[in-house]
Scaffold this active site. Structure first.
Site, PDB file in Angstrom:
ATOM      1  N   ARG A   1       0.822  -1.209   0.000  1.00 54.35           N
ATOM      2  CA  ARG A   1       0.000   0.000   0.000  1.00 54.35           C
ATOM      3  C   ARG A   1       0.854   1.255   0.000  1.00 54.35           C
ATOM      4  NH1 ARG A   1      -4.066  -1.302   4.834  1.00 54.35           N
ATOM      5  NH2 ARG A   1      -2.220  -2.440   5.508  1.00 54.35           N
TER       6      ARG A   1
ATOM      7  N   LYS B   1     -14.639 -13.452   2.555  1.00 51.97           N
ATOM      8  CA  LYS B   1     -13.944 -14.421   1.705  1.00 51.97           C
ATOM      9  C   LYS B   1     -14.915 -15.103   0.744  1.00 51.97           C
ATOM     10  CE  LYS B   1     -10.139 -14.881   1.957  1.00 51.97           C
ATOM     11  NZ  LYS B   1      -8.989 -14.092   1.462  1.00 51.97           N
TER      12      LYS B   1
ATOM     13  N   LEU C   1      -6.137  -2.158  -2.340  1.00 51.08           N
ATOM     14  CA  LEU C   1      -7.364  -2.856  -2.724  1.00 51.08           C
ATOM     15  C   LEU C   1      -8.526  -1.907  -2.958  1.00 51.08           C
ATOM     16  CD1 LEU C   1      -7.222  -5.815  -0.161  1.00 51.08           C
ATOM     17  CD2 LEU C   1      -6.771  -5.968  -2.613  1.00 51.08           C
TER      18      LEU C   1
END
Length: 340
Positions: free
Chosen positions: A35, A158, A61
């Protein structure tokens, strides 16, 4: 394709670090994302690989920036980056949105870059939950039942992220092979204080902060073997299109993990609890504590998750779970993360 680079997203992560090491040791050039590029020197020092074969890119993300640059020149992608909580988030969307949207960002950038194979790190959290008490057996054909109560934000994230990725590939991903790796609880040696949330289980047992063991359990798999399964899926000459691979050793109750630590570490495990906590007390605690509320949904559930498919298709195997547990513990002690 052999001359092209491999992208491993989330390069500062636990699984990603071992995967990068294995790929570089095989002579591959690896691109990886973090990041913040301010972390690059520390991650390079930790990985201790041939720096000429490792390139860093800034990508998050939650944003589009950086993904196209990271993918440029890559034919293979291992999308390992995903948010993992150390506590219970206030909203499930704190995990669901970055996990789902991050996977879709990486897929779109991979498709635009001409990537041939995309291997996504999912989890048995997307396979083996929402069944309640009892003994259950799972294969890659199973999916977590999102309509059941008590699922944690992590389990939801997930499951939703993998389903979204598979739906996108079916609609938009022609010409790019997609498969997923679905590990259980990942243990093994840690390299520093930036370790996986999975390892917190061993840490809390070792330092005595877990005073008793509720009737819960999980499958265990070694981080080194999870990385190896990613390498096999990335480099296999066989088509990986649509494949799904459970990465798991065997299921253990939390008390069994404590017993392994006592048996293998001796006096160093003197803080590890030998007590069990009854179900009624967990349910009482759940009225006041968010973590206990998460545990309630797991009471009495046994989930056997078969890795037979990975063994048959990719020739994969994993070391004994006892070794993974002990190697986690010894590394935590050696690094001074846990004082015994």
């Amino acid at each position: 394709m052999a001359d092209k680079a491999v992208l491993v997203s989330g390069g500062s992560g636990y699984i990603a670090g071992y995967l990068i090491r294995q790929l570089v040791q095989q002579g591959r050039t690896v691109h990886t994302t973090v990041r913040d590029l301010a972390r690059e020197p520390a991650v390079r020092q930790l990985l201790a690989v041939d720096n000429s074969r490792l390139k860093f890119f800034a990508a998050d993300l939650t944003a589009d920036a950086g993904w196209d640059d990271a993918m440029a020149g890559c034919s293979l992608v291992a999308h390992v980056a995903s948010p993992v909580p150390f506590g219970v988030p206030k909203s499930a969307d704190e995990l669901i949105v970055p996990a789902r949207d991050g996977a879709l960002r990486a897929l779109r950038a991979a498709k635009a870059a001409g990537v041939k194979r995309f291997v996504m790190t999912s989890s048995v959290a997307a396979i083996a939950y929402g069944r309640g008490r009892g003994v259950h057996h799972f294969t890659e054909a199973d999916w977590t039942r999102l309509d059941q109560p008590g699922l944690t934000p992590y389990i939801q994230s997930k499951t939703i992220a993998e389903r979204a990725a598979r739906d996108w590939v079916a609609a938009e991903g022609a010409g790019m092979e997609y498969c997923s790796i679905n590990p259980s609880v990942v243990l093994g040696p840690v390299w520093g204080r930036d370790y996986s949330a999975s390892v917190v289980i061993v840490k809390k047992l070792l330092d005595g902060s877990l005073g008793a063991c509720p009737d819960i359990g999980f499958g265990v798999v070694d981080v080194r073997d999870v990385a190896d399964l990613h390498v096999r899926a990335l480099l296999s000459p066989a088509s990986m299109a649509g494949q799904r691979f459970i990465a798991n050793g065997r299921f253990l109750k939390l008390r069994e993990v404590a017993d392994v630590l006592h048996a293998r570490l001796g006096p160093q495990a003197h803080k590890v609890t030998r007590r069990n906590v009854p179900d009624w007390l967990v349910r009482l605690a759940a009225r006041f504590h968010p973590v206990a509320r998460v545990v309630v949904g797991e009471l009495g559930s046994v989930r056997h998750q078969s890795s037979a498919h990975a063994q048959a298709v990719l020739g994969w195997s994993t070391r004994p779970v006892e070794q993974s547990i002990v190697d986690s513990a010894r590394s935590l002690i050696d690094l001074g993360i846990v004082k015994v």
